[in-house]
Motif scaffolding. Structure first.
Motif, PDB file in Angstrom:
ATOM      1  N   THR A   1       0.817  -1.225   0.000  1.00  6.22           N
ATOM      2  CA  THR A   1       0.000   0.000   0.000  1.00  6.22           C
ATOM      3  C   THR A   1       0.842   1.263   0.000  1.00  6.22           C
ATOM      4  OG1 THR A   1      -0.100   0.067   2.430  1.00  6.22           O
ATOM      5  CG2 THR A   1      -1.805  -1.202   1.282  1.00  6.22           C
TER       6      THR A   1
ATOM      7  N   PRO B   1      -9.165  -1.557  -3.924  1.00  9.96           N
ATOM      8  CA  PRO B   1      -8.390  -2.124  -2.805  1.00  9.96           C
ATOM      9  C   PRO B   1      -9.138  -2.083  -1.474  1.00  9.96           C
ATOM     10  CG  PRO B   1      -7.032  -0.662  -4.132  1.00  9.96           C
ATOM     11  CD  PRO B   1      -8.450  -0.445  -4.573  1.00  9.96           C
TER      12      PRO B   1
ATOM     13  N   THR C   1     -11.891  -4.683  -1.559  1.00 15.28           N
ATOM     14  CA  THR C   1     -11.304  -6.021  -1.475  1.00 15.28           C
ATOM     15  C   THR C   1     -10.907  -6.354  -0.044  1.00 15.28           C
ATOM     16  OG1 THR C   1     -10.474  -5.880  -3.750  1.00 15.28           O
ATOM     17  CG2 THR C   1      -9.451  -7.504  -2.304  1.00 15.28           C
TER      18      THR C   1
END
Length: 214
Positions: free
Chosen positions: A56, A67, A70
């Motif tokens: 990240t 992201p 998820t």
């Protein structure tokens, strides 16, 4: 912070890890073997967090971005898996302790190197994965996020750490009591496993659903 603290507590009290650590400490040179176990445990734990932060870049993804979605979906799946596991263990009832006793006898004779290699295998990887999914939202530009990560690691290792400190400060007492402590832990292990799995699962499901729908 709240998510990481609760996940860290669940990892710290995870019964299988704690029960397996007792015979490691009670073996000859148990304090050193226990230290090898904890160092390996913590190194693996930190490696998982480092991998997430490198991915990240230490910056949280934007809300509702792929992201972020998820990560929340992963926590939902892990929470649902923990609920299924806890319900399954509860319905199955107490297990035969014969195999557990044999494993404890083998752990009594392990070397420090084996103890270090065993530590990653005994981590509750479902909970570790839930923590990793939570760390996706960490912003390392803020001191509070860095503090949260340090507190998370400390809490997750606190159960093993407390037992290690006791073995170092009171070695005679620690060697005299492991049999009774092991029997007590094994007698409570099933109920504790079910409780940890269900509570952690409910929390993760609730939090991830809130994140996905808000």
């Amino acid at each position: 912070m709240l998510d990481l603290v609760l996940i860290g507590v669940a990892i710290a009290v995870f019964p299988l890890s704690v029960t397996a650590f007792v015979p490691v400490l009670s073996a000859r040179g148990g304090a050193w073997k226990g230290l090898a176990f904890i160092v390996s445990w913590l190194a693996c734990f930190v490696a998982v967090l480092a991998a997430v932060l490198l991915t990240t870049g230490g910056e949280p993804p934007a809300p509702r971005s792929p992201p972020s979605t998820t990560a929340s979906a992963a926590k939902l799946a892990i929470g649902a898996g923990l609920l299924w596991y806890g319900r399954r263990r509860h319905r199955r009832g107490p297990r035969d302790r014969t195999s557990s006793g044999g494993m404890s006898a083998r752990l009594d004779r392990i070397s420090g190197r084996t103890a270090a290699g065993l530590a990653p295998l005994l981590q509750p990887w479902g909970l570790v994965a839930a923590g990793a999914a939570t760390v996706v939202g960490a912003d390392l530009s803020h001191t509070s996020s860095c503090v949260a990560l340090v507190v998370y690691c400390a809490i997750a290792t606190s159960g093993l750490g407390a037992m290690e400190v006791y073995a170092v400060l009171a070695p005679d007492s620690a060697r005299a009591r492991p049999g009774g402590l092991r029997l007590w832990l094994e007698s409570c292990q099933e109920r504790a496993l079910v409780a940890v799995a269900l509570v952690a699962g409910l929390f993760l499901v609730a939090r991830s659903l809130h994140q996905l729908t808000s």
